[in-house]
Motif scaffolding. Structure first.
Motif, PDB file in Angstrom:
ATOM      1  N   MET A   1       0.825  -1.208   0.000  1.00 59.06           N
ATOM      2  CA  MET A   1       0.000   0.000   0.000  1.00 59.06           C
ATOM      3  C   MET A   1       0.863   1.264   0.000  1.00 59.06           C
ATOM      4  O   MET A   1       0.539   2.256  -0.652  1.00 59.06           O
ATOM      5  N   LEU A   2       1.990   1.209   0.732  1.00 57.61           N
ATOM      6  CA  LEU A   2       2.859   2.386   0.804  1.00 57.61           C
ATOM      7  C   LEU A   2       3.407   2.741  -0.568  1.00 57.61           C
ATOM      8  O   LEU A   2       3.521   3.935  -0.914  1.00 57.61           O
ATOM      9  N   TYR A   3       3.749   1.730  -1.357  1.00 59.16           N
ATOM     10  CA  TYR A   3       4.282   1.973  -2.697  1.00 59.16           C
ATOM     11  C   TYR A   3       3.233   2.681  -3.552  1.00 59.16           C
ATOM     12  O   TYR A   3       3.540   3.616  -4.304  1.00 59.16           O
ATOM     13  N   HIS A   4       1.981   2.266  -3.443  1.00 61.83           N
ATOM     14  CA  HIS A   4       0.908   2.891  -4.213  1.00 61.83           C
ATOM     15  C   HIS A   4       0.708   4.343  -3.791  1.00 61.83           C
ATOM     16  O   HIS A   4       0.496   5.229  -4.631  1.00 61.83           O
ATOM     17  N   LEU A   5       0.792   4.605  -2.480  1.00 58.08           N
ATOM     18  CA  LEU A   5       0.656   5.983  -1.987  1.00 58.08           C
ATOM     19  C   LEU A   5       1.796   6.852  -2.498  1.00 58.08           C
ATOM     20  O   LEU A   5       1.592   8.017  -2.874  1.00 58.08           O
ATOM     21  N   TYR A   6       3.012   6.297  -2.517  1.00 62.74           N
ATOM     22  CA  TYR A   6       4.151   7.055  -2.996  1.00 62.74           C
ATOM     23  C   TYR A   6       3.983   7.409  -4.472  1.00 62.74           C
ATOM     24  O   TYR A   6       4.250   8.548  -4.887  1.00 62.74           O
ATOM     25  N   GLU A   7       3.547   6.449  -5.280  1.00 64.79           N
ATOM     26  CA  GLU A   7       3.366   6.695  -6.711  1.00 64.79           C
ATOM     27  C   GLU A   7       2.251   7.714  -6.954  1.00 64.79           C
ATOM     28  O   GLU A   7       2.342   8.543  -7.866  1.00 64.79           O
ATOM     29  N   GLN A   9       1.429  10.172  -4.868  1.00 62.28           N
ATOM     30  CA  GLN A   9       2.007  11.468  -4.495  1.00 62.28           C
ATOM     31  C   GLN A   9       2.955  11.977  -5.570  1.00 62.28           C
ATOM     32  O   GLN A   9       2.955  13.174  -5.908  1.00 62.28           O
ATOM     33  N   ARG A  10       3.753  11.076  -6.146  1.00 58.66           N
ATOM     34  CA  ARG A  10       4.691  11.485  -7.184  1.00 58.66           C
ATOM     35  C   ARG A  10       3.948  11.976  -8.432  1.00 58.66           C
ATOM     36  O   ARG A  10       4.356  12.961  -9.065  1.00 58.66           O
ATOM     37  N   SER A  11       2.865  11.300  -8.769  1.00 59.23           N
ATOM     38  CA  SER A  11       2.083  11.699  -9.935  1.00 59.23           C
ATOM     39  C   SER A  11       1.442  13.070  -9.729  1.00 59.23           C
ATOM     40  O   SER A  11       1.373  13.883 -10.665  1.00 59.23           O
ATOM     41  N   ASP A  56      11.630  13.112 -10.748  1.00 59.28           N
ATOM     42  CA  ASP A  56      11.879  11.675 -10.711  1.00 59.28           C
ATOM     43  C   ASP A  56      13.191  11.403 -11.447  1.00 59.28           C
ATOM     44  O   ASP A  56      13.351  11.789 -12.609  1.00 59.28           O
ATOM     45  N   TYR A  57      14.122  10.727 -10.797  1.00 60.63           N
ATOM     46  CA  TYR A  57      15.446  10.487 -11.366  1.00 60.63           C
ATOM     47  C   TYR A  57      15.478   9.116 -12.040  1.00 60.63           C
ATOM     48  O   TYR A  57      15.317   8.084 -11.392  1.00 60.63           O
ATOM     49  N   GLU A  58      15.667   9.124 -13.341  1.00 63.59           N
ATOM     50  CA  GLU A  58      15.737   7.891 -14.108  1.00 63.59           C
ATOM     51  C   GLU A  58      17.159   7.324 -14.067  1.00 63.59           C
ATOM     52  O   GLU A  58      18.097   7.975 -13.593  1.00 63.59           O
ATOM     53  N   LYS A  59      17.305   6.117 -14.604  1.00 66.20           N
ATOM     54  CA  LYS A  59      18.614   5.474 -14.637  1.00 66.20           C
ATOM     55  C   LYS A  59      19.579   6.290 -15.489  1.00 66.20           C
ATOM     56  O   LYS A  59      19.295   6.583 -16.639  1.00 66.20           O
ATOM     57  N   PRO A  60      20.735   6.670 -14.956  1.00 69.15           N
ATOM     58  CA  PRO A  60      21.721   7.427 -15.750  1.00 69.15           C
ATOM     59  C   PRO A  60      22.409   6.520 -16.769  1.00 69.15           C
ATOM     60  O   PRO A  60      22.297   5.293 -16.714  1.00 69.15           O
ATOM     61  N   THR A  61      23.130   7.135 -17.681  1.00 73.51           N
ATOM     62  CA  THR A  61      23.935   6.389 -18.647  1.00 73.51           C
ATOM     63  C   THR A  61      25.398   6.440 -18.232  1.00 73.51           C
ATOM     64  O   THR A  61      25.817   7.337 -17.498  1.00 73.51           O
ATOM     65  N   PHE A  62      26.170   5.488 -18.700  1.00 75.04           N
ATOM     66  CA  PHE A  62      27.602   5.522 -18.412  1.00 75.04           C
ATOM     67  C   PHE A  62      28.259   6.693 -19.132  1.00 75.04           C
ATOM     68  O   PHE A  62      29.130   7.361 -18.571  1.00 75.04           O
ATOM     69  N   GLY A  63      27.863   6.953 -20.361  1.00 74.89           N
ATOM     70  CA  GLY A  63      28.361   8.109 -21.087  1.00 74.89           C
ATOM     71  C   GLY A  63      29.857   8.109 -21.326  1.00 74.89           C
ATOM     72  O   GLY A  63      30.476   9.173 -21.401  1.00 74.89           O
TER      73      GLY A  63
END
Length: 559
Positions: A1-7, A9-11, A56-63
């Motif tokens: 349930m906490l994960y759903h609440l977090y998502e 709030q983020r939305s 929201d921070y997505e996966k970075p690239t090695f670059g």
């Protein structure tokens, strides 16, 4: 349930973060009328900080696109070598049109870097990879975000982690004959288990294991991370930090330890430091200090990007490593892909050299936790064991930043060179491996020289027992003698590497405390001599004078 609440709030916050980003640009763009208003810089800095706190921070690239190898720019192409449900084996392949550089790249050691699966992405080791690429062929484990893995791909356990590592090692052995393994932080435990199981079965094990800042024995010098794992019961972790992935992700329904909870724990360890860092970022924006601003962004783009971990893997790690200490107690059993249960026995490792690295100020893996691997690996002779403590280095400092590049890496590079052996596909113009030559630690077969080749290249090389290096005639010209040594070296008896000693000697002793785990006065001995400058020069001459057919590979790549 906490994960759903977090998502949820983020939305809800997403439109506000987008507005904050737009407002920051409106108050900073010279073409905007708002940038001419009073307090425009402060308004822009405030909105920019709000945007970075809420985004929201997505996966970075090695670059990593280029690296410098002895002053020559070398192009780097990153691609997926092996794709597993929960991990990708990435290779950083290097390209160069400089003949001398290309020959050098082909003879360099092969290194598998096992990145941690403990919250952050493998890109956290970007500096590790970039530095290693100067002198090694580099592969890295890139772990996937569990919330993006469908339930149809099954569960992921600590046993699966160990089996993945073994599969990747075998994959590199099939291509090159063997490899070196470096594990950073969390994977030191499963990597040691993987190599132990391979040794117990009689398989070829990696030439070296380098373990950096890992909880081999978490009982020693416990940190706040260790205390949290020991002060809470297994049931507490299962009931309080494990949640199911919401429906808007491919892994909907999977039980995970969410990344946002891990991030909260990271920040809670040093809240004052993070608050000060963000305030300094705000002031740097007002002052227009672009260098400091960009440094802050790069760090937090990486630090704030976290991934979900499969619940089974996380809970089993807590129990095995931090609560029951199964590795050090000798009670850890691992299930292989075919369902066979095997006991982890580090004492069975005999042909893999061991190097452990710790940071003096490490607040995640305490002093002595990684060094404990030496006591467990009692089958490795003492002269093949080494320990290093980097003075002034914290946890991240032993694999990233100035101390890694200047203090730790030279020691790691020298250790790997000291135990390197000729590769199956190295110096392809001079050597060729028959299809029936097994990928174990065998010397390469020198191809027959053509009649057009110069005398110094056409010198035949016999096995070390019948034609040792000491029997090379002193009356030969200097070039012919150097060539004969270079061609015969892969078949000669192993000898200490002067080049690696010179590299290690260049490290300031005042900055690094290095302890050799071996009897006093006993020199370390590698498995075979590393390629020298004369070797490379001879190989280049062979490429020019006597091209050889394309070598055949003895083993197919494994997926």
């Amino acid at each position: 349930m906490l994960y759903h609440l977090y998502e949820t709030q983020r939305s809800l916050m997403e439109p506000f973060t987008d507005f904050a980003q737009a407002a920051a640009k409106l108050f900073s763009n010279p073409m905007s009328p708002l940038s001419q208003s009073p307090m425009a810089q402060r308004m822009s800095a405030g909105y920019d900080l709000l945007y970075r706190l809420g985004k929201d921070y997505e996966k970075p690239t090695f670059g990593i696109h280029t690296v410098d190898v002895d002053g020559v720019g070398v192009a780097v192409h990153e691609h997926i070598e092996v794709d597993k449900p929960f991990c990708e084996l990435r290779r950083f392949k290097r390209f160069s049109d400089d003949t001398k550089t290309l020959i050098k790249l082909k003879t360099q050691p092969v290194v598998l870097i096992v990145a941690p699966l403990s919250g952050h992405y493998a890109t956290l080791l970007r500096d590790t990879v970039r530095t290693m690429l100067k002198d090694h062929k580099v592969y890295i484990t890139d772990w996937k975000n569990a919330r993006l893995v469908p339930l149809s791909d099954g569960e992921f356990h600590l046993d699966d982690y160990v089996n993945y590592v073994q599969e990747f090692i075998r994959h590199l052995q099939g291509i090159y004959g063997n490899c070196h393994v470096i594990s950073v932080c969390q994977p030191t435990v499963p990597v040691l288990a993987a190599v132990s199981l391979m040794a117990s079965r009689g398989e070829t094990t990696p030439l070296t294991m380098t373990m950096m800042g890992g909880p081999i024995d978490a009982r020693k010098s416990p940190t706040s991370v260790n205390n949290l794992a020991t002060n809470r019961s297994f049931e507490w972790f299962e009931n309080n930090v494990i949640y199911r992935v919401p429906e808007n992700f491919p892994g909907a329904g999977r039980r995970v330890y969410p990344g946002f909870l891990q991030y909260t724990g990271f920040v809670a360890m040093n809240p004052d430091r993070h608050a000060t860092s963000h305030y300094d970022y705000f002031k740097d924006l007002i002052k227009g200090d672009d260098t400091s601003v960009e440094a802050h962004r790069k760090f937090y783009d990486e630090y704030n990007a976290v991934l979900d971990m499969d619940a089974d893997y996380y809970l089993e790690t807590i129990q095995t490593v931090f609560q029951d200490y199964k590795l050090v107690h000798g009670t850890w059993d691992v299930r292989s892909p075919d369902g066979k249960v095997e006991r982890v026995r580090p004492q069975d490792i005999k042909t893999t050299a061991l190097f452990t690295v710790e940071g003096e100020l490490d607040d995640i893996s305490g002093s002595g936790q990684t060094e404990a691997a030496h006591d467990l690996c009692s089958g490795i002779v003492r002269k093949e064991q080494r320990h290093l403590e980097a003075k002034g280095a914290g946890h991240y400092g032993i694999f990233s930043g100035r101390r890694w590049r200047e203090l730790v890496y030279p020691q790691v590079r020298a250790f790997i060179l000291e135990h390197e052996v000729p590769q199956k596909n190295a110096a392809v113009a001079v050597t060729e491996i028959p299809d029936d030559n097994p990928p174990a630690r065998k010397a390469a077969v020198v191809s027959k020289p053509t009649a057009k080749a110069p005398a110094r290249v056409a010198a035949k090389t016999a096995p070390a027992k019948t034609a040792p290096l000491t029997k090379v005639s002193a009356s030969k010209p200097a070039q012919a003698v150097a060539s004969s040594k270079a061609l015969a070296k892969p078949l000669a008896k192993p000898a200490p590497k002067a080049a690696s000693k010179a590299v290690a000697a260049s490290v300031p002793t005042s900055a690094v405390a290095t302890r050799w785990v071996k009897p006093e006065g006993d020199e370390p001995t590698g498995a075979a001599a590393a390629p020298t400058a004369s070797d490379l020069g001879t190989a280049k001459a062979a490429v020019t004078a006597a091209p050889a057919p394309r070598p055949r590979r003895s083993a197919a790549r494994k997926g």
